[in-house]
Design an enzyme around this catalytic site. Structure first.
Site, PDB file in Angstrom:
ATOM      1  N   CYS A   1       0.823  -1.211   0.000  1.00 58.85           N
ATOM      2  CA  CYS A   1       0.000   0.000   0.000  1.00 58.85           C
ATOM      3  C   CYS A   1       0.855   1.258   0.000  1.00 58.85           C
ATOM      4  O   CYS A   1       1.855   1.345   0.708  1.00 58.85           O
ATOM      5  CB  CYS A   1      -0.906  -0.020   1.221  1.00 58.85           C
ATOM      6  SG  CYS A   1      -1.912   1.463   1.391  1.00 58.85           S
TER       7      CYS A   1
ATOM      8  N   CYS B   1      -8.320  -0.508   7.069  1.00 58.97           N
ATOM      9  CA  CYS B   1      -7.157   0.369   7.060  1.00 58.97           C
ATOM     10  C   CYS B   1      -6.921   0.771   8.509  1.00 58.97           C
ATOM     11  O   CYS B   1      -7.731   1.480   9.106  1.00 58.97           O
ATOM     12  CB  CYS B   1      -7.416   1.600   6.193  1.00 58.97           C
ATOM     13  SG  CYS B   1      -6.108   2.827   6.366  1.00 58.97           S
TER      14      CYS B   1
ATOM     15  N   GLN C   1      -7.065  19.376  10.347  1.00 60.43           N
ATOM     16  CA  GLN C   1      -5.948  18.466  10.643  1.00 60.43           C
ATOM     17  C   GLN C   1      -6.487  17.045  10.788  1.00 60.43           C
ATOM     18  O   GLN C   1      -7.507  16.828  11.440  1.00 60.43           O
ATOM     19  CB  GLN C   1      -5.252  18.889  11.938  1.00 60.43           C
ATOM     20  CG  GLN C   1      -4.531  20.222  11.846  1.00 60.43           C
ATOM     21  CD  GLN C   1      -3.240  20.155  11.047  1.00 60.43           C
ATOM     22  OE1 GLN C   1      -2.853  19.126  10.506  1.00 60.43           O
ATOM     23  NE2 GLN C   1      -2.564  21.282  10.948  1.00 60.43           N
TER      24      GLN C   1
ATOM     25  N   TYR D   1      -2.610  31.850   6.721  1.00 57.80           N
ATOM     26  CA  TYR D   1      -2.955  30.468   6.331  1.00 57.80           C
ATOM     27  C   TYR D   1      -3.820  29.843   7.425  1.00 57.80           C
ATOM     28  O   TYR D   1      -3.484  28.812   7.986  1.00 57.80           O
ATOM     29  CB  TYR D   1      -1.699  29.606   6.115  1.00 57.80           C
ATOM     30  CG  TYR D   1      -0.669  30.212   5.199  1.00 57.80           C
ATOM     31  CD1 TYR D   1      -0.707  29.948   3.839  1.00 57.80           C
ATOM     32  CD2 TYR D   1       0.329  31.051   5.697  1.00 57.80           C
ATOM     33  CE1 TYR D   1       0.243  30.503   2.991  1.00 57.80           C
ATOM     34  CE2 TYR D   1       1.270  31.615   4.853  1.00 57.80           C
ATOM     35  CZ  TYR D   1       1.228  31.334   3.506  1.00 57.80           C
ATOM     36  OH  TYR D   1       2.169  31.885   2.670  1.00 57.80           O
TER      37      TYR D   1
ATOM     38  N   ASP E   1       1.117  29.111   9.075  1.00 55.63           N
ATOM     39  CA  ASP E   1       0.961  27.646   8.969  1.00 55.63           C
ATOM     40  C   ASP E   1       0.741  27.304   7.494  1.00 55.63           C
ATOM     41  O   ASP E   1      -0.356  26.913   7.086  1.00 55.63           O
ATOM     42  CB  ASP E   1      -0.236  27.206   9.832  1.00 55.63           C
ATOM     43  CG  ASP E   1      -0.430  25.691   9.815  1.00 55.63           C
ATOM     44  OD1 ASP E   1       0.440  24.973   9.290  1.00 55.63           O
ATOM     45  OD2 ASP E   1      -1.465  25.230  10.345  1.00 55.63           O
TER      46      ASP E   1
ATOM     47  N   CYS F   1       4.486  21.763   7.999  1.00 56.69           N
ATOM     48  CA  CYS F   1       4.313  20.338   7.714  1.00 56.69           C
ATOM     49  C   CYS F   1       5.434  19.835   6.808  1.00 56.69           C
ATOM     50  O   CYS F   1       5.368  18.729   6.299  1.00 56.69           O
ATOM     51  CB  CYS F   1       2.942  20.084   7.088  1.00 56.69           C
ATOM     52  SG  CYS F   1       2.615  21.110   5.657  1.00 56.69           S
TER      53      CYS F   1
HETATM   54  N1  SAH Z   1      -3.927  26.683  10.233  1.00 59.41           N
HETATM   55  C1  SAH Z   1      -4.958  25.871   9.664  1.00 59.41           C
HETATM   56  C2  SAH Z   1      -4.748  25.520   8.182  1.00 59.41           C
HETATM   57  C3  SAH Z   1      -3.379  25.056   7.785  1.00 59.41           C
HETATM   58  S1  SAH Z   1      -3.268  24.306   6.184  1.00 59.41           S
HETATM   59  C4  SAH Z   1      -5.156  24.596  10.475  1.00 59.41           C
HETATM   60  O1  SAH Z   1      -4.298  24.207  11.248  1.00 59.41           O
HETATM   61  O2  SAH Z   1      -6.226  23.990  10.357  1.00 59.41           O
HETATM   62  C5  SAH Z   1      -2.750  25.588   5.159  1.00 59.41           C
HETATM   63  C6  SAH Z   1      -3.856  26.508   4.704  1.00 59.41           C
HETATM   64  O3  SAH Z   1      -3.278  27.476   3.846  1.00 59.41           O
HETATM   65  C7  SAH Z   1      -4.964  25.841   3.894  1.00 59.41           C
HETATM   66  O4  SAH Z   1      -6.198  26.128   4.498  1.00 59.41           O
HETATM   67  C8  SAH Z   1      -4.851  26.487   2.501  1.00 59.41           C
HETATM   68  O5  SAH Z   1      -6.109  26.685   1.894  1.00 59.41           O
HETATM   69  C9  SAH Z   1      -4.207  27.807   2.833  1.00 59.41           C
HETATM   70  N2  SAH Z   1      -3.454  28.458   1.753  1.00 59.41           N
HETATM   71  C10 SAH Z   1      -2.739  27.870   0.769  1.00 59.41           C
HETATM   72  N3  SAH Z   1      -2.127  28.790   0.008  1.00 59.41           N
HETATM   73  C11 SAH Z   1      -2.446  29.992   0.531  1.00 59.41           C
HETATM   74  C12 SAH Z   1      -2.117  31.341   0.183  1.00 59.41           C
HETATM   75  N4  SAH Z   1      -1.323  31.618  -0.848  1.00 59.41           N
HETATM   76  N5  SAH Z   1      -2.614  32.331   0.946  1.00 59.41           N
HETATM   77  C13 SAH Z   1      -3.415  32.056   2.014  1.00 59.41           C
HETATM   78  N6  SAH Z   1      -3.761  30.804   2.372  1.00 59.41           N
HETATM   79  C14 SAH Z   1      -3.297  29.790   1.651  1.00 59.41           C
END
Ligand code: SAH
Length: 450
Positions: free
Chosen positions: A77, A157, A281, A310, A379, A406
């Site tokens: 997998c 799974c 998440q 983000y 983030d 990440c």
């Molecule tokens: N902090 C949040 C999301 C993290 S994931 C949490 O922990 O749940 C990263 C996020 O960035 C996603 O929601 C994605 O849609 C957003 N994203 C991606 N590219 C971006 C950009 N250029 N500007 C703003 N947000 C963006």
């Protein structure tokens, strides 16, 4: 180095995809199923410009951390990477990867990284996307074989909750009963492409969403009835339309077939709405740990203005809001921003504002308007920050930048860039949200030089 020849080599590290790295004649050989500390006779399977690939022919020195795989599909997998290693050694690999990245690419001189491991490696994922394909007995669903699009049908799974497997089985049984076709990638025909399942770990709520190559399904009512009968936590059945070619799982259109248009989970004591397309998440319990670390790094006293770039559906933003004077969340996806605003309302949080915009553009505008947050949290997705975000952050000159990442490699690259702008690494740690898989999350605190 010759293809098909055998060479003796020890494991010296791991790639971000979970492959062992062995050195043969000064070149990197990437080896599946490797364990730290082991030595092998390797058969070279491929020699390329970026390195070679090898297969373990004989284990010369076996590690006590090598274990029998609990998952019967693990060898084939493409989902997980580490079922052949005990969890302790997996955490060690991940901590080492973050450490190596920050030291080698980030120009740091750290001696170790603390990693908080998960309490369980089983049933932790709250999102499953099972691909479907035509099989001998009708549609089947499971996961793809590593590096291919060959389907491995599966019964269980292990990283998913049992309800996700049950949801998949119900959809497949229904499709077989009513002769609903599965999607065939090679001909772009057939209906059922993916079975998407979301589970809210704290509330037990479940959403099932078939993704189809068409506008509707035959026998939708029968599908809803079967799911309702078999899944006690079911709150929502949605249908997602994806008629495009290619690997993207979800299409743009979603229609609710039954129940609510989103499910709800509780995270850090707050209630969050999770709609089919919004980011959440995948490991709720470890997300709490991660957010706790981000919050601690932010070091708030209730008087600060915080910018959360983000922000997704506002999960971190709203946690910050409880400890700050005001917070601003920025996110590119409009549906996520609507969820974030709704999440603020349902939790009675009034000091959070959200903007739907590109993080770089929003940061520039805010900087130009004279917004001066005390703390900025970022983030970003795996590709990390673009140079304009780092420039705009510098212009706003917050005391602290909390970077949740990440991808250790892009984190390290950005830490170095922040260093050139006068922000020094104060602390760094890792949290494992993805047991048995190679991904790892990190939180670092950068402080402005005085
Ligand atoms: N902090 C949040 C999301 C993290 S994931 C949490 O922990 O749940 C990263 C996020 O960035 C996603 O929601 C994605 O849609 C957003 N994203 C991606 N590219 C971006 C950009 N250029 N500007 C703003 N947000 C963006």
């Amino acid at each position: 180095m010759q293809k098909n020849e055998i060479y003796r080599a020890a494991v010296s590290g791991f790639t971000s995809e979970g492959l062992g790295v062995c050195r043969v004649e000064g070149c990197a050989v990437f080896v599946p199923n490797a364990v730290p500390g082991e030595e092998y006779d390797l058969r070279i399977t491929h020699v390329g410009s970026h390195g070679a690939y090898g297969k373990i022919e004989t284990i010369i020195t076996k590690s006590p951390h090598r274990v029998n795989r609990l998952c019967p599909y693990a060898k084939q997998c493409g989902g997980c990477d580490f079922w052949h290693i005990d969890y302790e050694a997996e955490c060690e690999i991940k901590a080492q990867r973050v450490l190596d990245a920050l030291n080698r690419l980030g120009g740091q001189n750290l001696s170790r990284i603390e990693l908080t491991g998960a309490k369980t490696c089983v049933g932790y994922r709250n999102k499953a996307q099972f691909p479907a394909a035509p099989g001998k007995k009708g549609p089947e669903a499971g996961f793809f074989r590593k590096g291919t699009h060959d389907l491995i049908p599966m019964e269980r799974c292990l990283i998913q909750p049992e309800a996700a497997d049950k949801a998949r089985d119900i959809v497949i049984a229904w499709a077989r009963q009513y002769c609903v076709s599965a999607y065939d990638e090679t001909t772009h025909t057939g209906l059922l492409r993916h079975i998407f399942v979301r589970h809210a770990a704290a509330t037990g709520e479940l959403m099932v969403c078939p993704v189809v190559n068409g506008e509707s399904l035959p026998r939708e009512k029968e599908l809803v009835a079967a799911l309702r009968k078999g899944l006690p936590g079911l709150r929502s059945v949605a249908l997602n339309v994806n008629t495009r070619k290619g690997n993207g799982v979800m299409g743009d259109k979603t229609r609710i077939l039954w129940g609510a248009d989103a499910i709800e989970d509780i995270l850090c004591g707050l209630r969050f709405r999770i709609s089919p397309r919004s980011f959440y998440q995948v490991n709720r319990d470890q997300a709490e740990v991660l957010y706790g670390k981000a919050l601690a790094a932010a070091g708030l006293h209730g008087t600060e203005t915080v910018l959360d770039l983000y922000c997704g559906t506002g999960t971190i933003t709203l946690c910050l809001a409880r400890q700050a004077k005001a917070v601003i969340g920025v996110e590119l996806v409009e549906a996520a921003i609507r969820d974030a605003e709704e999440n603020a309302r349902r939790n009675g949080i009034e000091n959070a504002r959200f903007f739907c915009a590109d993080a770089g553009k929003a940061a520039k505008t805010l900087a130009a308007e004279g917004t001066r947050p005390d703390v900025i949290v970022v983030d970003p997705p795996r590709k990390g920050l673009s140079a304009d975000v780092i420039d705009a952050v510098k212009e706003m000159s917050p005391d602290r930048v909390v970077y949740v990442s990440c991808d250790p490699a892009t984190l390290a690259r950005d830490v170095k860039l922040f260093g050139e702008k006068g922000y020094r690494l104060q602390s760094a740690e890792a949290v494992d949200l993805f047991p048995r898989c190679s991904h790892v999350e990190s939180v670092v605190l950068l402080c402005r030089d005085v």
